[in-house]
Scaffold this motif. Structure first.
Motif, mmCIF file in Angstrom:
data_model
loop_
_atom_site.group_PDB
_atom_site.id
_atom_site.type_symbol
_atom_site.label_atom_id
_atom_site.label_comp_id
_atom_site.label_asym_id
_atom_site.label_seq_id
_atom_site.Cartn_x
_atom_site.Cartn_y
_atom_site.Cartn_z
ATOM 1 N N UNK A 88 -0.749 6.832 5.431
ATOM 2 C CA UNK A 88 -1.048 5.754 4.496
ATOM 3 C C UNK A 88 -2.419 5.977 3.875
ATOM 4 N N UNK A 89 -2.648 5.336 2.736
ATOM 5 C CA UNK A 89 -4.001 5.302 2.208
ATOM 6 C C UNK A 89 -4.897 4.622 3.239
ATOM 7 N N UNK A 90 -6.135 5.037 3.268
ATOM 8 C CA UNK A 90 -7.094 4.513 4.240
ATOM 9 C C UNK A 90 -6.827 5.060 5.639
ATOM 10 N N UNK A 91 -6.136 6.232 5.706
ATOM 11 C CA UNK A 91 -5.844 6.850 7.001
ATOM 12 C C UNK A 91 -6.137 8.338 6.942
ATOM 13 N N UNK A 107 0.840 -1.195 0.000
ATOM 14 C CA UNK A 107 0.000 0.000 0.000
ATOM 15 C C UNK A 107 0.879 1.250 0.000
ATOM 16 N N UNK A 108 0.510 2.230 -0.835
ATOM 17 C CA UNK A 108 1.286 3.454 -0.968
ATOM 18 C C UNK A 108 1.300 4.246 0.334
ATOM 19 N N UNK A 109 2.423 4.914 0.590
ATOM 20 C CA UNK A 109 2.590 5.659 1.832
ATOM 21 C C UNK A 109 3.259 7.002 1.553
ATOM 22 N N UNK A 110 2.761 8.046 2.195
ATOM 23 C CA UNK A 110 3.391 9.358 2.161
ATOM 24 C C UNK A 110 4.330 9.448 3.351
ATOM 25 N N UNK A 111 5.614 9.618 3.050
ATOM 26 C CA UNK A 111 6.655 9.641 4.076
ATOM 27 C C UNK A 111 7.297 11.028 4.078
ATOM 28 N N UNK A 156 -9.652 5.010 -0.622
ATOM 29 C CA UNK A 156 -8.773 5.082 -1.788
ATOM 30 C C UNK A 156 -7.694 6.156 -1.670
ATOM 31 N N UNK A 157 -7.726 6.948 -0.582
ATOM 32 C CA UNK A 157 -6.768 8.042 -0.426
ATOM 33 C C UNK A 157 -6.320 8.148 1.026
ATOM 34 N N UNK A 158 -5.237 8.885 1.230
ATOM 35 C CA UNK A 158 -4.800 9.225 2.579
ATOM 36 C C UNK A 158 -4.992 10.714 2.796
ATOM 37 N N UNK A 159 -5.307 11.115 4.028
ATOM 38 C CA UNK A 159 -5.585 12.522 4.333
ATOM 39 C C UNK A 159 -4.742 12.994 5.517
ATOM 40 N N UNK A 160 -4.208 14.208 5.383
ATOM 41 C CA UNK A 160 -3.675 14.923 6.541
ATOM 42 C C UNK A 160 -4.517 16.187 6.666
ATOM 43 N N UNK A 161 -5.126 16.393 7.841
ATOM 44 C CA UNK A 161 -6.079 17.477 8.004
ATOM 45 C C UNK A 161 -5.762 18.293 9.244
ATOM 46 N N UNK A 162 -5.853 19.624 9.109
ATOM 47 C CA UNK A 162 -5.716 20.508 10.257
ATOM 48 C C UNK A 162 -6.806 21.555 10.181
ATOM 49 N N UNK A 163 -7.332 21.962 11.331
ATOM 50 C CA UNK A 163 -8.418 22.940 11.353
ATOM 51 C C UNK A 163 -8.539 23.503 12.759
ATOM 52 N N UNK A 164 -9.003 24.779 12.845
ATOM 53 C CA UNK A 164 -9.256 25.372 14.152
ATOM 54 C C UNK A 164 -10.387 24.628 14.876
ATOM 55 N N UNK A 165 -11.242 24.001 14.093
ATOM 56 C CA UNK A 165 -12.320 23.188 14.654
ATOM 57 C C UNK A 165 -11.726 21.843 15.092
ATOM 58 N N UNK A 166 -10.943 21.904 16.179
ATOM 59 C CA UNK A 166 -10.131 20.754 16.590
ATOM 60 C C UNK A 166 -10.976 19.552 16.995
ATOM 61 N N UNK A 167 -12.187 19.789 17.509
ATOM 62 C CA UNK A 167 -13.009 18.668 17.964
ATOM 63 C C UNK A 167 -13.329 17.721 16.815
ATOM 64 N N UNK A 168 -13.713 18.288 15.663
ATOM 65 C CA UNK A 168 -14.025 17.447 14.509
ATOM 66 C C UNK A 168 -12.774 16.781 13.942
ATOM 67 N N UNK A 169 -11.644 17.478 14.001
ATOM 68 C CA UNK A 169 -10.390 16.887 13.534
ATOM 69 C C UNK A 169 -10.039 15.678 14.402
ATOM 70 N N UNK A 170 -10.130 15.852 15.715
ATOM 71 C CA UNK A 170 -9.790 14.774 16.638
ATOM 72 C C UNK A 170 -10.725 13.580 16.466
#
Length: 227
Positions: A27-30, A1-5, A173-187
């Motif tokens: 990773x994808x699926x993360x 599985x593809x990985x962003x390092x 099918x993809x991997x996500x890195x997410x940041x937002x001031x709305x930390x509750x939804x991010x967590x």
């Protein structure tokens, strides 16, 4: 599985260290949640990974391919910036055709949240409406890894819930890195969390660590756990 390092990211402004030997992977699926106080360098890190910000040093790789710039990362990494980026004086339907290949643009043409705006110019949309279009375009690009910087900014609670469920669906099918001031939804959305403070990135193994780090108060942490 593809990985962003992502490894050894270092960045300084006027002799002030913003990022110090940062390591993060996805990773994808993360869905990786990136949290930290305002001004801690979260957006800077995402821009460096994407290639729109220079680092003092960085090592970015997707699978076996080393990513040195935006061109290297084409079809591998895409980035949603904090600010609106789509051209104003163009109809939404035309923008979708410009940004997406046919196999994915048809998905947006049939999306109930996009249909009402297809014949409107981007400049005539509200901030929240623009954000939905931008998020869907970025997610449906060919990129395997999606960096989302403040995706919930200006979005209504109903559409925020829609975005969260959409990311959950698309992470197969993809991997996500997410940041937002709305930390509750991010967590809540993230499969794993990293915390950025004073230039250093720390992997969070238990959410209670966010209290120890001063990111969450004990009362907020307790209330979140009760929910």
């Amino acid at each position: 599985m593809s990985k962003l390092h992502i490894d050894s990211v270092t960045k300084s402004y006027n002799n002030k260290v913003i990022l110090s030997d940062v390591f993060i992977s996805c990773r994808k699926n993360e869905v990786k949640g990136l949290v930290g106080r305002n001004g801690s360098g979260k957006s800077t890190l995402l821009k460096i990974v994407f290639g729109t910000e220079k680092a003092d040093f960085k090592f970015v790789r997707v699978g076996k391919k080393i990513i040195r710039n935006i061109s290297d990362g084409r079809n591998l990494i895409n980035y949603l910036p904090q600010d609106n980026f789509l051209p104003n004086n163009i109809k939404v339907g035309t923008i979708i055709k410009l940004f997406l290949p046919k196999k994915t643009r048809d998905i947006l043409f049939q999306n109930k949240h996009v249909l009402p705006f297809l014949h409107k110019k981007n400049q005539d949309l509200s901030g929240g409406e623009k954000r939905i279009i931008e998020i869907l375009i970025i997610i449906h690009s060919n990129a395997e890894f999606i960096l989302l910087d403040e995706p919930f900014n200006g979005v209504s609670p109903i559409m925020r819930a829609y975005i969260i469920e959409y990311i959950k669906k698309m992470k197969s099918s993809k991997g996500f890195i997410i940041t937002d001031h709305d930390y509750e939804n991010v967590i809540c959305l993230a499969d794993s969390i990293v915390h950025l403070k004073n230039g250093f990135l720390k992997e969070i193994k238990d959410k209670s660590e966010l209290v120890e780090l001063g990111y969450l108060t004990k009362s907020i942490y307790t209330n979140n756990n009760k929910a």
